[in-house]
Enzyme design. Structure first.
Site, mmCIF file in Angstrom:
data_model
loop_
_atom_site.group_PDB
_atom_site.id
_atom_site.type_symbol
_atom_site.label_atom_id
_atom_site.label_comp_id
_atom_site.label_asym_id
_atom_site.label_seq_id
_atom_site.Cartn_x
_atom_site.Cartn_y
_atom_site.Cartn_z
ATOM 1 N N ARG A 45 0.872 -1.187 0.000
ATOM 2 C CA ARG A 45 0.000 0.000 0.000
ATOM 3 C C ARG A 45 0.903 1.230 0.000
ATOM 4 O O ARG A 45 2.114 1.135 0.123
ATOM 5 C CB ARG A 45 -1.013 -0.022 1.141
ATOM 6 C CG ARG A 45 -0.633 -0.639 2.433
ATOM 7 C CD ARG A 45 0.488 0.034 3.171
ATOM 8 N NE ARG A 45 0.278 1.461 3.325
ATOM 9 C CZ ARG A 45 1.224 2.355 3.550
ATOM 10 N NH1 ARG A 45 2.497 1.989 3.628
ATOM 11 N NH2 ARG A 45 0.967 3.635 3.679
ATOM 12 N N GLY A 46 0.255 2.406 -0.126
ATOM 13 C CA GLY A 46 1.028 3.637 -0.290
ATOM 14 C C GLY A 46 1.110 3.929 -1.779
ATOM 15 O O GLY A 46 1.474 3.045 -2.572
ATOM 16 N N ALA A 47 0.773 5.169 -2.164
ATOM 17 C CA ALA A 47 0.572 5.472 -3.580
ATOM 18 C C ALA A 47 1.748 5.064 -4.488
ATOM 19 O O ALA A 47 1.546 4.332 -5.471
ATOM 20 C CB ALA A 47 0.235 6.954 -3.738
ATOM 21 N N ARG A 75 -7.510 -0.220 -6.885
ATOM 22 C CA ARG A 75 -7.820 0.819 -5.885
ATOM 23 C C ARG A 75 -8.015 2.131 -6.644
ATOM 24 O O ARG A 75 -7.263 2.414 -7.574
ATOM 25 C CB ARG A 75 -6.689 0.966 -4.854
ATOM 26 C CG ARG A 75 -6.554 -0.251 -3.927
ATOM 27 C CD ARG A 75 -5.614 0.034 -2.767
ATOM 28 N NE ARG A 75 -6.221 0.884 -1.760
ATOM 29 C CZ ARG A 75 -5.553 1.383 -0.708
ATOM 30 N NH1 ARG A 75 -4.256 1.110 -0.552
ATOM 31 N NH2 ARG A 75 -6.158 2.135 0.176
ATOM 32 N N GLN A 105 -1.705 2.371 9.915
ATOM 33 C CA GLN A 105 -0.439 2.449 9.166
ATOM 34 C C GLN A 105 0.628 3.198 9.970
ATOM 35 O O GLN A 105 1.819 2.942 9.809
ATOM 36 C CB GLN A 105 -0.653 3.160 7.824
ATOM 37 C CG GLN A 105 -1.430 2.358 6.798
ATOM 38 C CD GLN A 105 -2.911 2.665 6.833
ATOM 39 O OE1 GLN A 105 -3.459 3.063 7.862
ATOM 40 N NE2 GLN A 105 -3.582 2.473 5.709
ATOM 41 N N ASP A 108 -1.904 10.853 -1.892
ATOM 42 C CA ASP A 108 -2.363 9.816 -2.824
ATOM 43 C C ASP A 108 -2.718 10.389 -4.186
ATOM 44 O O ASP A 108 -2.568 9.730 -5.217
ATOM 45 C CB ASP A 108 -3.545 9.058 -2.232
ATOM 46 C CG ASP A 108 -3.049 8.179 -1.099
ATOM 47 O OD1 ASP A 108 -2.914 8.674 0.025
ATOM 48 O OD2 ASP A 108 -2.725 7.004 -1.372
ATOM 49 N N ASN A 131 -5.202 12.444 0.833
ATOM 50 C CA ASN A 131 -4.281 11.589 1.588
ATOM 51 C C ASN A 131 -5.112 10.821 2.612
ATOM 52 O O ASN A 131 -6.331 11.002 2.701
ATOM 53 C CB ASN A 131 -3.185 12.436 2.249
ATOM 54 C CG ASN A 131 -2.063 11.576 2.818
ATOM 55 O OD1 ASN A 131 -1.551 10.688 2.132
ATOM 56 N ND2 ASN A 131 -1.687 11.791 4.069
ATOM 57 N N LYS A 132 -4.471 9.975 3.368
ATOM 58 C CA LYS A 132 -5.144 9.100 4.322
ATOM 59 C C LYS A 132 -6.163 9.847 5.177
ATOM 60 O O LYS A 132 -5.889 10.963 5.629
ATOM 61 C CB LYS A 132 -4.075 8.439 5.208
ATOM 62 C CG LYS A 132 -4.589 7.502 6.272
ATOM 63 C CD LYS A 132 -5.510 6.420 5.747
ATOM 64 C CE LYS A 132 -4.898 5.597 4.645
ATOM 65 N NZ LYS A 132 -5.902 4.783 3.916
HETATM 66 O O1 MRU Z 1 -4.491 3.136 2.249
HETATM 67 P P1 MRU Z 1 -3.019 3.360 2.096
HETATM 68 O O2 MRU Z 1 -2.216 2.785 3.217
HETATM 69 O O3 MRU Z 1 -2.526 2.930 0.737
HETATM 70 O O4 MRU Z 1 -2.861 4.938 2.175
HETATM 71 C C1 MRU Z 1 -1.575 5.481 2.073
HETATM 72 C C2 MRU Z 1 -1.511 6.935 2.294
HETATM 73 O O5 MRU Z 1 -2.510 7.605 2.443
HETATM 74 C C3 MRU Z 1 -0.155 7.561 2.225
HETATM 75 O O6 MRU Z 1 -0.062 8.644 3.091
HETATM 76 C C4 MRU Z 1 0.094 8.040 0.784
HETATM 77 O O7 MRU Z 1 -0.088 6.992 -0.109
HETATM 78 C C5 MRU Z 1 1.424 8.632 0.610
HETATM 79 S S1 MRU Z 1 2.642 7.391 0.470
HETATM 80 C C6 MRU Z 1 4.136 8.015 0.048
#
Ligand code: MRU
Length: 351
Positions: free
Chosen positions: A54-56, A97, A203, A244, A254-255
């Site tokens: 996970r993470g963009a 996603r 996370q 994201d 973002n999250k």
């Molecule tokens: O649902 P996730 O864990 O994929 O969400 C991730 C985030 O929101 C991160 O902050 C974002 O992707 C930045 S990662 C460099």
């Protein structure tokens, strides 16, 4: 655990090895450090959906490698049939996603590579594998540059608040928001990081705390609802988060919980920074209201560690992301430099 060659700190999140995609299993961290090997592209799609990865930026790298994996296993066929099969694989990745722009950016890049390559399967396979590996390698280099660009925003002795995980685990390595923090540390600055737990998937507690602790970066875990009180007590000098998807005007998805932090930061006169590669920017979207926001399984809220914590039958709303309006953001740190308001102009110049 495998680490990037020449990088003292960075965790190796995902890599291509012997015709397979290998990734650290982020669902198991911090209790278990194990790697998952995907030999079928559908396993990579499942890994994106269930947050094994996970993470963009990491999702983008996973999609690129997953597409290469899918094409690698295609039977030989006519150019038209190969193209159809390739497009079908891309379509399945695009549905994994919805919010992270990097997923679609990586698919577009793989499509360009496909279009530029000869029509027979063997060169297509080789080109797509090489491109996917390159996307992963470039991501680490981009994060390094982004970190260098952003480190001046971190004063010596800074107390920093971050949300979710925008570290090595959210990228191919090094990280975006944590990349800036790492770069400041490498410069010899003293700092302390407050880690938002990041409900409901944790996370922050599971991943960011783990990353920081294994590098002995001083950090303290807080529940998300403690951030306001911490700021009120004067314990936070700046907030830095990842992204994201960033719209053309700088509005940033973002999250979930990021927007609340940005409001709190503004109320307390604390700068709020976003760190993200250019591949997270979506110049086709005029503002953040157009960013698709993923809604996830209600079980993320009704259960904790597999144990039910909410009454049976409760109605649940579980958006995975929120949008922070650009007016609350002091700067967006990218590999091309630090973009300051007005963001629309700065973003246009970078693209
Ligand atoms: O649902 P996730 O864990 O994929 O969400 C991730 C985030 O929101 C991160 O902050 C974002 O992707 C930045 S990662 C460099």
């Amino acid at each position: 655990m495998p680490r990037d060659e020449g990088m003292n700190h960075s965790i190796r999140t995902i890599y291509w090895q012997d015709g397979a995609v290998v990734m650290i299993d982020q669902r198991a961290l911090p209790l278990v450090e194990r790697y998952v090997t995907c030999t079928d592209y559908r396993e990579v799609i499942s890994a994106i959906k269930d947050l094994t990865i996970r993470g963009a930026p990491a999702i983008g790298v996973a999609a690129a490698m997953g597409i290469a994996l899918g094409v690698r296993r295609l039977p030989d066929a006519s150019p038209a049939a190969i193209r159809d099969a390739f497009n079908e694989i891309c379509k399945q990745f695009a549905a994994a996603r919805p919010t992270a722009r990097n997923l679609f950016w990586a698919i577009e890049r793989m499509k360009r590579c496909f279009d530029e390559t000869a029509r027979s399967l063997r060169p297509i396979r080789e080109a797509l594998i090489a491109e996917a590996i390159r996307i992963g390698e470039e991501d680490i280099a981009i994060n390094r540059r982004l970190g260098q660009n952003g480190r001046a925003l971190i004063p010596d002795g800074a107390r920093i608040l971050t949300h979710c995980n925008a570290g090595a685990l959210a990228t191919a390595g090094y990280g975006t928001a944590l990349g800036v923090i790492r770069a400041a540390r490498e410069e010899g600055k003293k700092l302390h990081v407050y880690v938002d737990e990041t409900r409901p998937v944790l996370q922050g507690a599971r991943l960011t705390a783990w990353e920081l602790m294994r590098e002995a970066i001083p950090c303290t875990l807080i529940a998300d609802n403690m951030a306001g009180f911490l700021m009120q007590r004067g314990e936070v000098d700046l907030v830095i988060v990842g992204a994201d998807r960033i719209a053309a005007n700088g509005d940033t998805a973002n999250k979930i919980g990021t927007y609340s932090l940005a409001i709190l930061a503004r109320a307390h006169g604390i700068p709020f920074y976003v760190a993200a590669p250019l591949s997270t920017i979506d110049p086709a979207l005029a503002d953040g209201g157009l960013i698709p926001i993923e809604e996830r399984d209600p079980a993320e809220l009704t259960h904790c560690g597999g144990v039910r914590t909410a009454p049976e039958g409760i109605s649940v709303w579980n958006p995975a992301f929120d949008v922070t309006p650009h007016g609350l953001i002091a700067a967006i740190v990218t590999e091309a430099g630090v973009i300051r308001p007005p963001f629309a102009e700065g973003i246009r110049k970078c693209w």
